[in-house]
Write an enzyme that holds these catalytic residues in place. Structure first.
Site, PDB file in Angstrom:
ATOM      1  CG  ASP A   1      -2.092   0.797   1.219  1.00  0.00           C
ATOM      2  OD1 ASP A   1      -2.754   0.780   0.177  1.00  0.00           O
ATOM      3  OD2 ASP A   1      -2.423   1.452   2.225  1.00  0.00           O
TER       4      ASP A   1
ATOM      5  CE1 TYR B   1       6.530   3.882   3.659  1.00  0.00           C
ATOM      6  CE2 TYR B   1       7.382   5.057   1.757  1.00  0.00           C
ATOM      7  CZ  TYR B   1       7.546   4.118   2.752  1.00  0.00           C
ATOM      8  OH  TYR B   1       8.727   3.434   2.850  1.00  0.00           O
TER       9      TYR B   1
ATOM     10  CG  PHE C   1       9.735  -0.530   0.445  1.00  0.00           C
ATOM     11  CD1 PHE C   1       9.428  -0.788   1.781  1.00  0.00           C
ATOM     12  CD2 PHE C   1       9.463  -1.514  -0.493  1.00  0.00           C
ATOM     13  CE1 PHE C   1       8.877  -2.001   2.165  1.00  0.00           C
ATOM     14  CE2 PHE C   1       8.915  -2.735  -0.109  1.00  0.00           C
ATOM     15  CZ  PHE C   1       8.615  -2.977   1.215  1.00  0.00           C
TER      16      PHE C   1
ATOM     17  CG  HIS D   1       6.685  -5.917   5.266  1.00  0.00           C
ATOM     18  ND1 HIS D   1       6.971  -4.667   5.798  1.00  0.00           N
ATOM     19  CD2 HIS D   1       6.146  -5.696   4.045  1.00  0.00           C
ATOM     20  CE1 HIS D   1       6.611  -3.744   4.920  1.00  0.00           C
ATOM     21  NE2 HIS D   1       6.113  -4.334   3.851  1.00  0.00           N
TER      22      HIS D   1
END
Length: 223
Positions: free
Chosen positions: A62, A64, A75, A184
């Site tokens: 998803d 940020y 990321f 993760h």
């Protein structure tokens, strides 16, 4: 607009009725709420890494959802934006795994320019509401991206961090491509992620394919 380098393989997806419904949903959300990333950055990952150039696919979930963070690449954050916790853990592991210094920014464009496709499964999110655009159609589109990369003759390394990403394994032809799986990098699973050495695994696979390793260094921006 879909970047030109991806239109041949994804153009049929954007002509499907579900994609029109997805576009309508996102437009309605933008009319009523703040939505990240900004409209012109939704396909940034595909713009930064052309279809023919993908060597590594890193799958995020998803975007940020805090102000100024999402810019369309999993990321990554733009220069000047504080590095989020998951990315800080990525940099910590990069330091442990390959001995690289932790950079002063989280702008991952240098990776994208070397063929690292930083793809999120969902490409938009309502401000401050994680997973608010989940199950609206983006997953169909990004599954098509994963399948398109898997269908190429050129081998690729698929990076699946966390249980959500690991569910995409059936989309990948593992007889042709390498898969690096693990926990993760989020603070919730950092204990399992840190020490897993994913970057050296990715580079080993690339060299095994007869290619070059990625230069994972992110230049400091200073200031």
């Amino acid at each position: 607009m879909l970047p030109e380098a991806w239109r041949e393989v994804l153009g049929a997806e954007t002509e499907q009725p579900w994609f029109a419904q997805l576009a309508e949903f996102v437009a309605a959300q933008r009319a009523e709420h703040e939505v990240f990333p900004p409209r012109g950055q939704v396909f940034s990952a595909l713009e930064a890494t052309a279809y023919a150039d993908v060597r590594v696919l890193v799958l995020g979930q998803d975007p940020y959802h805090d102000n100024g963070q999402a810019h369309g690449m999993s990321f990554s954050v733009l220069p000047g934006v504080r590095t989020p916790p998951s990315l800080r853990n990525l940099f910590k592991e990069l330091n442990t795994d390959l001995g690289l210094p932790v950079p002063d920014n989280g702008y991952l464009m240098p990776w994208a320019e070397q063929g690292v496709l930083l793809l999120n499964a969902v490409l938009t999110v309502r401000a401050h509401e994680a997973n608010s655009h989940k199950a609206k159609g983006w997953e169909k589109f990004t599954d098509a991206v994963i399948k398109a990369v898997s269908d190429r003759d050129e081998p690729c390394v698929f990076v699946l961090w966390g249980n959500y990403a690991k569910k995409k394994l059936p989309l990948i032809d593992t007889s042709k491509h390498a898969v690096v799986q693990g926990a993760h990098p989020s603070p919730l699973s950092a204990k399992l992620f840190l020490g897993s050495k994913p970057f050296s695994q990715i580079d080993e696979a690339l060299v095994g394919f007869g290619g070059e390793p990625i230069d994972w260094r992110i230049p400091n921006l200073g200031g």
